[in-house]
Design a protein around this motif. Sequence first.
Motif, PDB file in Angstrom:
ATOM      1  N   LEU A  43      19.681  43.777  51.508  1.00 26.42           N
ATOM      2  CA  LEU A  43      20.739  43.530  51.504  1.00 26.42           C
ATOM      3  C   LEU A  43      21.787  44.695  51.900  1.00 26.42           C
ATOM      4  O   LEU A  43      22.748  44.481  52.679  1.00 26.42           O
ATOM      5  N   VAL A  44      21.328  45.775  51.194  1.00 32.65           N
ATOM      6  CA  VAL A  44      22.373  47.117  51.562  1.00 32.65           C
ATOM      7  C   VAL A  44      21.963  47.363  53.005  1.00 32.65           C
ATOM      8  O   VAL A  44      22.975  47.932  53.711  1.00 32.65           O
ATOM      9  N   TYR A  45      20.882  47.452  53.499  1.00 28.44           N
ATOM     10  CA  TYR A  45      20.460  47.461  55.149  1.00 28.44           C
ATOM     11  C   TYR A  45      21.501  46.435  56.102  1.00 28.44           C
ATOM     12  O   TYR A  45      22.045  47.282  57.173  1.00 28.44           O
ATOM     13  N   HIS A  46      21.252  45.423  55.581  1.00 34.94           N
ATOM     14  CA  HIS A  46      22.258  44.354  56.465  1.00 34.94           C
ATOM     15  C   HIS A  46      23.536  44.547  56.485  1.00 34.94           C
ATOM     16  O   HIS A  46      24.439  44.024  57.212  1.00 34.94           O
ATOM     17  N   PHE A  47      24.181  44.870  55.115  1.00 38.71           N
ATOM     18  CA  PHE A  47      25.661  44.640  54.868  1.00 38.71           C
ATOM     19  C   PHE A  47      26.286  45.860  54.471  1.00 38.71           C
ATOM     20  O   PHE A  47      27.500  45.729  54.482  1.00 38.71           O
ATOM     21  N   GLY A  48      25.559  47.079  54.261  1.00 41.26           N
ATOM     22  CA  GLY A  48      26.253  48.114  53.823  1.00 41.26           C
ATOM     23  C   GLY A  48      26.910  48.094  52.360  1.00 41.26           C
ATOM     24  O   GLY A  48      26.112  48.373  51.368  1.00 41.26           O
ATOM     25  N   THR A  49      28.053  48.144  52.286  1.00 37.41           N
ATOM     26  CA  THR A  49      28.640  48.226  50.712  1.00 37.41           C
ATOM     27  C   THR A  49      28.650  46.695  50.308  1.00 37.41           C
ATOM     28  O   THR A  49      28.948  45.804  51.104  1.00 37.41           O
ATOM     29  N   ARG A  50      28.924  46.689  48.876  1.00 40.73           N
ATOM     30  CA  ARG A  50      29.426  45.535  48.342  1.00 40.73           C
ATOM     31  C   ARG A  50      30.514  45.020  49.133  1.00 40.73           C
ATOM     32  O   ARG A  50      30.845  43.746  49.135  1.00 40.73           O
ATOM     33  N   ALA A  51      31.708  45.780  49.209  1.00 38.21           N
ATOM     34  CA  ALA A  51      32.936  45.442  49.809  1.00 38.21           C
ATOM     35  C   ALA A  51      32.583  44.780  51.206  1.00 38.21           C
ATOM     36  O   ALA A  51      33.325  43.656  51.519  1.00 38.21           O
ATOM     37  N   GLU A  52      31.762  45.301  51.958  1.00 37.20           N
ATOM     38  CA  GLU A  52      31.469  44.840  53.350  1.00 37.20           C
ATOM     39  C   GLU A  52      30.851  43.556  53.233  1.00 37.20           C
ATOM     40  O   GLU A  52      31.045  42.798  53.970  1.00 37.20           O
ATOM     41  N   LEU A  53      29.997  43.393  52.124  1.00 33.14           N
ATOM     42  CA  LEU A  53      29.362  42.151  51.951  1.00 33.14           C
ATOM     43  C   LEU A  53      30.165  41.026  51.645  1.00 33.14           C
ATOM     44  O   LEU A  53      30.253  40.065  52.168  1.00 33.14           O
ATOM     45  N   ILE A  54      31.156  41.194  50.580  1.00 29.31           N
ATOM     46  CA  ILE A  54      32.087  40.228  50.235  1.00 29.31           C
ATOM     47  C   ILE A  54      33.032  39.806  51.551  1.00 29.31           C
ATOM     48  O   ILE A  54      33.251  38.895  51.854  1.00 29.31           O
ATOM     49  N   ALA A  55      33.513  40.954  52.314  1.00 26.33           N
ATOM     50  CA  ALA A  55      34.239  40.599  53.441  1.00 26.33           C
ATOM     51  C   ALA A  55      33.318  39.777  54.596  1.00 26.33           C
ATOM     52  O   ALA A  55      34.064  38.863  55.128  1.00 26.33           O
ATOM     53  N   ASP A  56      32.242  39.860  54.828  1.00 22.17           N
ATOM     54  CA  ASP A  56      31.347  39.086  55.405  1.00 22.17           C
ATOM     55  C   ASP A  56      31.298  37.568  54.979  1.00 22.17           C
ATOM     56  O   ASP A  56      31.197  36.764  55.789  1.00 22.17           O
ATOM     57  N   ILE A  57      31.219  37.587  53.733  1.00 17.82           N
ATOM     58  CA  ILE A  57      31.211  36.388  53.068  1.00 17.82           C
ATOM     59  C   ILE A  57      32.542  35.340  53.302  1.00 17.82           C
ATOM     60  O   ILE A  57      32.316  34.212  53.579  1.00 17.82           O
ATOM     61  N   ILE A  58      33.540  36.171  53.330  1.00 15.17           N
ATOM     62  CA  ILE A  58      34.943  35.690  53.344  1.00 15.17           C
ATOM     63  C   ILE A  58      35.088  35.260  54.916  1.00 15.17           C
ATOM     64  O   ILE A  58      35.521  34.233  55.054  1.00 15.17           O
ATOM     65  N   ARG A  59      34.840  36.125  55.720  1.00 14.94           N
ATOM     66  CA  ARG A  59      34.777  35.726  57.323  1.00 14.94           C
ATOM     67  C   ARG A  59      33.847  34.476  57.420  1.00 14.94           C
ATOM     68  O   ARG A  59      34.440  33.531  58.249  1.00 14.94           O
ATOM     69  N   ALA A  60      32.945  34.237  56.771  1.00 12.79           N
ATOM     70  CA  ALA A  60      31.939  33.251  57.331  1.00 12.79           C
ATOM     71  C   ALA A  60      32.684  31.887  56.565  1.00 12.79           C
ATOM     72  O   ALA A  60      32.561  30.810  57.389  1.00 12.79           O
ATOM     73  N   VAL A  61      33.081  31.881  55.454  1.00  8.74           N
ATOM     74  CA  VAL A  61      33.675  30.761  54.702  1.00  8.74           C
ATOM     75  C   VAL A  61      34.900  30.453  55.641  1.00  8.74           C
ATOM     76  O   VAL A  61      35.203  29.263  55.892  1.00  8.74           O
ATOM     77  N   GLY A  62      35.750  31.453  56.124  1.00  7.72           N
ATOM     78  CA  GLY A  62      36.837  31.029  57.045  1.00  7.72           C
ATOM     79  C   GLY A  62      36.465  30.357  58.212  1.00  7.72           C
ATOM     80  O   GLY A  62      37.305  29.816  58.995  1.00  7.72           O
ATOM     81  N   GLN A  63      35.280  30.451  58.666  1.00  5.68           N
ATOM     82  CA  GLN A  63      34.908  30.171  60.021  1.00  5.68           C
ATOM     83  C   GLN A  63      35.200  28.484  60.017  1.00  5.68           C
ATOM     84  O   GLN A  63      35.179  28.026  61.185  1.00  5.68           O
ATOM     85  N   ARG A  64      35.099  27.778  59.081  1.00  5.85           N
ATOM     86  CA  ARG A  64      35.141  26.277  59.017  1.00  5.85           C
ATOM     87  C   ARG A  64      36.479  25.912  59.464  1.00  5.85           C
ATOM     88  O   ARG A  64      36.543  24.811  60.083  1.00  5.85           O
ATOM     89  N   GLN A  65      37.608  26.712  59.776  1.00  5.47           N
ATOM     90  CA  GLN A  65      38.781  26.463  60.051  1.00  5.47           C
ATOM     91  C   GLN A  65      38.938  26.633  61.580  1.00  5.47           C
ATOM     92  O   GLN A  65      39.721  25.941  62.116  1.00  5.47           O
TER      93      GLN A  65
END
Length: 200
Positions: free
Chosen positions: A45-67
């Motif tokens: 997970l660290v390899y693909h997402f970097g930091t926890r903040a970057e991971l959560i940012a990616d999660i939020i972007r993915a959730v927002g894509q539904r719009q």
Amino acid sequence: MARRSDPNRKPELLAQIIEYLRDQPLSAVTFRTLADALGVSPFTLVYHFGTRAELIADIIRAVGQRQQSVIDAELALEPSLDVHIEAIRESWRGFLHPATRALLRLEFEAALLQVTDNDLQVGGRDVHDRWVEWGAEALERLGVERKAALVESRALVDQLYGVQFDLVVTGDEEAATAACDVMIDSYRRRIEALIPAAVA
């Protein structure tokens, strides 16, 4: 020779993470908890997402894509009030699906998390701003002046978030949909009064 990374691996992990979070709090996300849930190592997970903040940012972007599909569908058509109103109703119908409702909860949590976590650069504010800008652009295409378009779009988004919250908290689809219909009808009447006669 080093092995090439799989470009599909990060999207696959992200999809699994979002599925896991359908009934888990976003605030409790750590690389360890996710690694245990997904059956991978924290290093993966660290390899693909970097930091926890970057991971959560990616999660939020993915959730927002539904719009984005709703936004793109409307803006691809010739501007009309009927098309705009139908896009809003289509967006609401999407919220009624149980899977989407779970993502709504994540959106609400992300919005609050961004307020209290200074490390997060992407969150609920970004999703809110995207909706407001889409609504304003749609209204400007109908001839509504920019200032009024922004006010009406923000009012619509804020009310829509209210009925979404109702839906998530109460689970009462019929009552929330009735409230949403009242909101949309009122919005339509206000916009009709703002559209120049030549455009209308």
